[in-house]
Write an enzyme that holds these catalytic residues in place. Structure first.
Site, mmCIF file in Angstrom:
data_model
loop_
_atom_site.group_PDB
_atom_site.id
_atom_site.type_symbol
_atom_site.label_atom_id
_atom_site.label_comp_id
_atom_site.label_asym_id
_atom_site.label_seq_id
_atom_site.Cartn_x
_atom_site.Cartn_y
_atom_site.Cartn_z
ATOM 1 C CG HIS A 45 34.173 37.465 46.387
ATOM 2 N ND1 HIS A 45 33.132 38.108 45.738
ATOM 3 C CD2 HIS A 45 33.881 36.140 46.321
ATOM 4 C CE1 HIS A 45 32.247 37.228 45.318
ATOM 5 N NE2 HIS A 45 32.669 36.019 45.653
ATOM 6 C CB CYS B 184 34.754 32.447 44.578
ATOM 7 S SG CYS B 184 33.070 32.787 45.034
#
Ligand code: 2RA
Length: 330
Positions: free
Chosen positions: A237, A129
């Site tokens: 994130h 990711c």
């Protein structure tokens, strides 16, 4: 053309997001099969208003007409079952790290290197990711200004560790440090420790970002270092990306280029407190870029702030986008 699709790991956080994204994007499937471990077999999952009974994943699970299988069930399951599925003619899109660095397995972000899908041999790897959201802006910049060096500093959500990470933070914020996912309290801490430490002092997560970036951009001369940090954030994130280019640039041109590149939203107006935020990125499939400014400490240096939903664009949506590319050629 309607296809038959399988979801392996259907009851996990990413597995359930596969189903949600397939429905949102009205992915053209005829039949859908949901697989998980024995303990999850029998559960019901929903997609497009239909209910599906989760089956236990077995070696004969792919002895039926399946065109594409999306895997997110951990590296061990992928190592064992992806080759079985591929041997039956199923195209596997695997979210685990098991196959990413294999030279004959494409590692793909559709906005960056869709052409690599052409040489798949049955298994395609979904990148980590934290890598996915970084390479989306890096690709147009590399093409135009040639990147020499990248310094990654990441601020990663606990959902990257699944339910255990979320529980550690939920409980930690109430003062209960249960430490199921992490060796230290994640509440009120930044842990410079994602995955395990290696001989070279880096963590596996940091080496994933370094190695996967080179493979996806197709440039093994890139100089890259990374520090990946777990922070007390539930979703999305955030990443500070420092870049040194071979070529000179104007910041205005960088902003124009990025705002016109696929998959990117520019949020960059500091005077009005506008910059990418995890709470704004959650639940979306785009990569948000801001704090675009020159790094005056080197020649041709640039700083970016990059935020994305790690479960969606960072995992499930990227895999579904790969499947959408694949069915164009089925
Ligand atoms: C993490 N990128 O955030 C890793 C795996 N999802 O924990």
């Amino acid at each position: 053309k309607k296809v038959n699709i399988a979801i392996v790991g259907a009851t996990g956080m990413v597995g359930r997001t596969f189903l949600k994204v397939l429905e949102e994007r009205d992915f053209p499937y005829e039949n859908l099969y949901a697989f998980a471990s024995l303990k999850s077999a029998g559960q019901k999952v929903m997609c497009k208003g239909m209910e599906y009974t989760v089956e236990e994943l077995r070696e004969d699970s792919f002895d039926r007409d399946i065109d594409i299988a999306l895997f997110s069930a951990g590296g061990d399951i992928s190592k064992k079952y992806a080759p079985i599925a591929a041997s039956k003619g199923v195209i596997v899109v695997d979210n685990s790290s098991a196959w990413r660095m294999e030279k004959d397995i494409p590692l793909v972000v559709p906005e960056v290197n869709p052409e690599d899908l052409k040489w798949h041999k049955g298994i395609i790897a979904n990148p980590n990711c934290s890598t996915i959201q970084a390479v989306v802006p890096l690709k147009p910049l590399h093409d135009k200004y040639k990147i020499k060096r990248i310094v990654y500093s990441t601020y990663q959500a606990v959902s990257g560790s699944g339910v255990k990470g979320v529980k550690d933070l939920e409980e930690g914020l109430k003062g209960n440090n249960i430490n199921k996912a992490y060796p230290h309290p994640i509440a009120n801490n930044c842990l410079p420790h994602i995955d395990v430490f290696l001989e070279n002092g880096y963590t596996k997560e940091e080496m994933k970002m370094i190695n996967e970036t080179k493979k996806i951009l197709g440039d093994y001369d890139l100089k890259i270092t990374a520090t990946t940090v777990r922070v007390p954030v539930f979703d999305c994130h955030s990443e500070c990306v420092n870049i040194e280019f071979e070529k000179s640039f104007e910041v205005k041109d960088i902003r124009d280029l990025l705002s016109n590149s696929p998959g990117i939203v520019l949020q960059d107006d500091p005077n009005n407190n506008i910059y990418p935020l995890a709470t704004n990125a959650k639940g979306t499939d785009l990569v948000y870029v801001g704090r675009i400014r020159r790094d005056y400490s080197v020649e041709n240096g640039l700083n970016l702030w990059v935020v994305a939903d790690n479960i969606r664009k960072g995992a499930a949506t990227n895999a579904v986008q790969i499947a959408e590319e694949l069915i164009k050629n089925l």
